[in-house]
Enzyme design. Structure first.
Site, PDB file in Angstrom:
ATOM      1  N   TRP A  91      73.809   5.550  -7.687  1.00 40.04           N
ATOM      2  CA  TRP A  91      74.879   6.457  -7.234  1.00 40.04           C
ATOM      3  C   TRP A  91      75.786   6.861  -8.377  1.00 40.04           C
ATOM      4  O   TRP A  91      76.171   8.031  -8.495  1.00 40.04           O
ATOM      5  CB  TRP A  91      75.631   5.851  -6.052  1.00 40.04           C
ATOM      6  CG  TRP A  91      74.712   5.767  -4.870  1.00 40.04           C
ATOM      7  CD1 TRP A  91      74.199   4.640  -4.316  1.00 40.04           C
ATOM      8  CD2 TRP A  91      74.124   6.862  -4.165  1.00 40.04           C
ATOM      9  NE1 TRP A  91      73.333   4.968  -3.296  1.00 40.04           N
ATOM     10  CE2 TRP A  91      73.270   6.318  -3.186  1.00 40.04           C
ATOM     11  CE3 TRP A  91      74.229   8.251  -4.262  1.00 40.04           C
ATOM     12  CZ2 TRP A  91      72.531   7.117  -2.298  1.00 40.04           C
ATOM     13  CZ3 TRP A  91      73.500   9.048  -3.389  1.00 40.04           C
ATOM     14  CH2 TRP A  91      72.655   8.476  -2.422  1.00 40.04           C
ATOM     15  N   LYS A 134      78.969   4.869   6.519  1.00 37.52           N
ATOM     16  CA  LYS A 134      78.556   3.464   6.385  1.00 37.52           C
ATOM     17  C   LYS A 134      79.551   2.550   7.083  1.00 37.52           C
ATOM     18  O   LYS A 134      79.183   1.767   7.945  1.00 37.52           O
ATOM     19  CB  LYS A 134      78.417   3.089   4.912  1.00 37.52           C
ATOM     20  CG  LYS A 134      77.311   3.894   4.247  1.00 37.52           C
ATOM     21  CD  LYS A 134      77.591   4.131   2.793  1.00 37.52           C
ATOM     22  CE  LYS A 134      76.776   5.253   2.212  1.00 37.52           C
ATOM     23  NZ  LYS A 134      75.365   5.267   2.529  1.00 37.52           N
ATOM     24  N   ASP A 170      83.986   5.482  -6.398  1.00 40.84           N
ATOM     25  CA  ASP A 170      83.154   5.844  -5.252  1.00 40.84           C
ATOM     26  C   ASP A 170      82.964   4.551  -4.468  1.00 40.84           C
ATOM     27  O   ASP A 170      82.187   3.677  -4.871  1.00 40.84           O
ATOM     28  CB  ASP A 170      81.810   6.410  -5.736  1.00 40.84           C
ATOM     29  CG  ASP A 170      80.814   6.625  -4.587  1.00 40.84           C
ATOM     30  OD1 ASP A 170      81.169   6.334  -3.419  1.00 40.84           O
ATOM     31  OD2 ASP A 170      79.689   7.081  -4.879  1.00 40.84           O
TER      32      ASP A 170
HETATM   33  N1  PMP Z   1      77.764   7.198  -3.088  1.00 35.64           N
HETATM   34  C1  PMP Z   1      77.309   6.066  -2.526  1.00 35.64           C
HETATM   35  C2  PMP Z   1      77.785   4.755  -3.050  1.00 35.64           C
HETATM   36  C3  PMP Z   1      76.396   6.130  -1.473  1.00 35.64           C
HETATM   37  O1  PMP Z   1      75.921   5.008  -0.930  1.00 35.64           O
HETATM   38  C4  PMP Z   1      75.975   7.390  -0.995  1.00 35.64           C
HETATM   39  C5  PMP Z   1      75.038   7.542   0.184  1.00 35.64           C
HETATM   40  N2  PMP Z   1      74.142   6.561   0.412  1.00 35.64           N
HETATM   41  C6  PMP Z   1      76.457   8.531  -1.626  1.00 35.64           C
HETATM   42  C7  PMP Z   1      77.366   8.400  -2.652  1.00 35.64           C
HETATM   43  C8  PMP Z   1      76.023   9.895  -1.188  1.00 35.64           C
HETATM   44  O2  PMP Z   1      76.639  10.215  -0.003  1.00 35.64           O
HETATM   45  P1  PMP Z   1      76.291  11.533   0.821  1.00 35.64           P
HETATM   46  O3  PMP Z   1      74.875  11.425   1.272  1.00 35.64           O
HETATM   47  O4  PMP Z   1      77.294  11.449   1.938  1.00 35.64           O
HETATM   48  O5  PMP Z   1      76.524  12.697  -0.066  1.00 35.64           O
END
Ligand code: PMP
Length: 369
Positions: A102, A200, A176
């Site tokens: 991520w 989540k 994040d």
């Molecule tokens: N950052 C983290 C830590 C995540 O776990 C996720 C999704 N699994 C995201 C960003 C991306 O999120 P989205 O699909 O809502 O754009």
């Protein structure tokens, strides 16, 4: 009442059953209004009251200081990978610490809008450790530094957020925290901006939470879309355009649920933290004590929310997953980039769910070892 299956999805993830039942009971007529929340104007007094309560409850739960604004946005975590640099980079350099998939995605996306610098990473150890902040190569004048405080796929979590001031830096820290928000307190003295997709730990997909220190507002690049300019969003109380109303409502019910949680003397997020610690200790303890399963993350970096694990004999993966499903243990398959299994044990997963998983893992081991 029949026990629902335990859902270990990484996200969209389990929502507390009490919240789902409340939403179901209020589906056709919210509080005598004659409307479903989905049918309300976002500018009407009913929805405004839902949104204001959600924001106030979240501010209390996370002890958000008065000089931070809470924004309810859309676009998800990946949207924020662009929206943060559009708002905060000011045409300067941004530092990144890349500790898994991520933060890697964030690093790559930001380079479309500003110059980026890799201050530290853990790729050499296959994202199973975290680099010590004392060794980070910080730029002299970065606009901000980005970390992912819990890597959902690799299962590494900062157990304490880095103290940049102690490192002699006044660079604002952006986190994040999508996959562990509200699972533990946030030390705001170290954080300038936190963002999280809701799907989540907070509610349904479609809502993105941003909590930002006020002095960082008002510096968006000219190309930043108005609907994603934090100052515009803040000035309009998250109603510059239509917000994700139903997702805000469910998140609000989740915040009320969180406020009701107790563990001994502890309440709210502190109670959740204690429960989450107990859940994680149970699962990691079992895995570490077994010859059959394995978790590869360094113990002091292990995520309390996302527990990737492997069967040492991977030919048994499909049988393991089928047996789990048959016992009402759902969505345990690991992320495709890592393989194996992953148990996401967010706030909505009770200790009993982790106990059921461990009991199944023990039984599977005994019958296959
Ligand atoms: N950052 C983290 C830590 C995540 O776990 C996720 C999704 N699994 C995201 C960003 C991306 O999120 P989205 O699909 O809502 O754009």
């Amino acid at each position: 009442m029949q026990q629902r299956p335990y859902n270990f999805s990484a996200g969209p993830a389990a929502i507390p059953e009490e919240v789902l039942r409340e939403a179901a009971a209020e589906m056709l007529d919210w509080h005598g209004s004659g409307m479903s929340v989905m049918e309300m104007s976002h500018r009407g007094k009913e929805f405004i009251s839902i949104c204001e309560r959600a924001e106030a409850d979240l501010r209390e739960l996370l002890a958000v200081p008065a000089d931070y604004r809470i924004l309810f946005m859309q676009g998800g975590g990946l949207g924020e990978n662009a929206i943060v640099p559009l708002n905060l980079s000011r045409g300067g350099t941004v530092d990144f610490v890349v500790t898994g998939s991520w933060s890697q995605k964030s690093f790559k996306e930001a380079a479309r809008y500003c110059s980026t610098h890799l201050a530290a990473g853990n790729a050499a150890g296959q994202h199973t450790t975290l680099p010590d902040p004392a060794g980070w190569q910080l730029s002299a004048k970065a606009s901000y530094l980005h970390i992912c405080s819990n890597e959902t796929i690799h299962g590494v979590e900062f157990q304490a957020l880095p103290d940049l001031q102690a490192l002699g830096s006044d660079t604002p820290l952006v986190i994040d925290c999508s996959s562990h928000v509200a699972s533990r307190p946030i030390d705001w003295s170290r954080v300038a901006l936190a963002f999280a997709g809701a799907q989540k730990n907070l509610g349904p997909a479609g809502l993105t939470l941003v909590i930002v220190r006020e002095d960082l507002l008002g510096h968006a690049l000219p190309i930043c879309p108005s609907a994603f300019d934090y100052k515009t969003v803040a000035d309009h109380g998250s109603m510059f355009n239509t917000p994700p109303t139903y997702a805000i409502y469910i998140a609000g019910l989740t915040f009320q649920w969180l406020r009701r949680q107790r563990e001994g003397e502890l309440a709210g997020v502190a109670a959740m933290e204690q429960r989450n610690r107990a859940k994680a200790e149970l699962l990691y303890g079992f895995i570490d004590g077994s010859q059959f399963y394995e978790n590869k993350v360094a113990p002091d970096c292990r995520s309390r929310m996302n527990v990737p694990f492997f069967l040492r004999d991977e030919s048994r993966n499909e049988a393991f997953l089928a047996g789990a499903r048959a016992r009402g243990l759902l969505q345990l398959k690991g992320h495709k980039s890592v393989g194996g299994m992953r148990a996401s044990i967010y706030n909505a997963m009770p200790l009993a769910g982790v106990q059921a998983l461990v009991a199944y893992m023990r039984e599977f081991e005994q019958s296959h070892a």
